[in-house]
Design a protein around this motif. Sequence first.
Motif, PDB file in Angstrom:
ATOM      1  N   HIS A  63       0.815  -1.218   0.000  1.00 19.85           N
ATOM      2  CA  HIS A  63       0.000   0.000   0.000  1.00 19.85           C
ATOM      3  C   HIS A  63       0.853   1.275   0.000  1.00 19.85           C
ATOM      4  O   HIS A  63       0.369   2.343   0.377  1.00 19.85           O
ATOM      5  N   GLN A  64       2.100   1.167  -0.447  1.00 21.45           N
ATOM      6  CA  GLN A  64       3.045   2.277  -0.393  1.00 21.45           C
ATOM      7  C   GLN A  64       2.528   3.548  -1.058  1.00 21.45           C
ATOM      8  O   GLN A  64       2.623   4.638  -0.504  1.00 21.45           O
ATOM      9  N   VAL A  65       1.948   3.425  -2.253  1.00 21.70           N
ATOM     10  CA  VAL A  65       1.461   4.595  -2.987  1.00 21.70           C
ATOM     11  C   VAL A  65       0.338   5.274  -2.210  1.00 21.70           C
ATOM     12  O   VAL A  65       0.341   6.500  -2.064  1.00 21.70           O
ATOM     13  N   GLU A  66      -0.598   4.488  -1.711  1.00 24.30           N
ATOM     14  CA  GLU A  66      -1.702   5.061  -0.934  1.00 24.30           C
ATOM     15  C   GLU A  66      -1.201   5.766   0.325  1.00 24.30           C
ATOM     16  O   GLU A  66      -1.668   6.855   0.669  1.00 24.30           O
ATOM     17  N   ILE A  67      -0.264   5.147   1.003  1.00 26.68           N
ATOM     18  CA  ILE A  67       0.292   5.729   2.239  1.00 26.68           C
ATOM     19  C   ILE A  67       1.008   7.034   1.923  1.00 26.68           C
ATOM     20  O   ILE A  67       0.811   8.042   2.595  1.00 26.68           O
ATOM     21  N   ASP A  68       1.847   7.015   0.879  1.00 26.99           N
ATOM     22  CA  ASP A  68       2.577   8.221   0.497  1.00 26.99           C
ATOM     23  C   ASP A  68       1.632   9.367   0.156  1.00 26.99           C
ATOM     24  O   ASP A  68       1.857  10.515   0.536  1.00 26.99           O
ATOM     25  N   ARG A  69       0.557   9.071  -0.566  1.00 23.89           N
ATOM     26  CA  ARG A  69      -0.429  10.107  -0.912  1.00 23.89           C
ATOM     27  C   ARG A  69      -1.122  10.643   0.337  1.00 23.89           C
ATOM     28  O   ARG A  69      -1.393  11.837   0.440  1.00 23.89           O
TER      29      ARG A  69
END
Length: 72
Positions: A63-69
């Motif tokens: 979920h890296q992209v979601e967390i970063d956003r």
Amino acid sequence: MTSQAETRHAARLCAVQALYQMEMSEGGADEVAEEFVQHRFADMPVDPDEALFSAIVTGVPVHQVEIDRAIA
């Protein structure tokens, strides 16, 4: 007797450390998680909740992209 809150706290602490190690060493989640379970859990004053630890360490890269956003 160790409470569930204490084991979960220890798991979260180890997970943060493992995620940092993954970031710095570019190691994979499974590799770093295994190292923590085998070597670092023994250093903790309370046995960490291994299932929660693994869920965090393997779930963050997924979920890296979601967390970063969310935190940007």
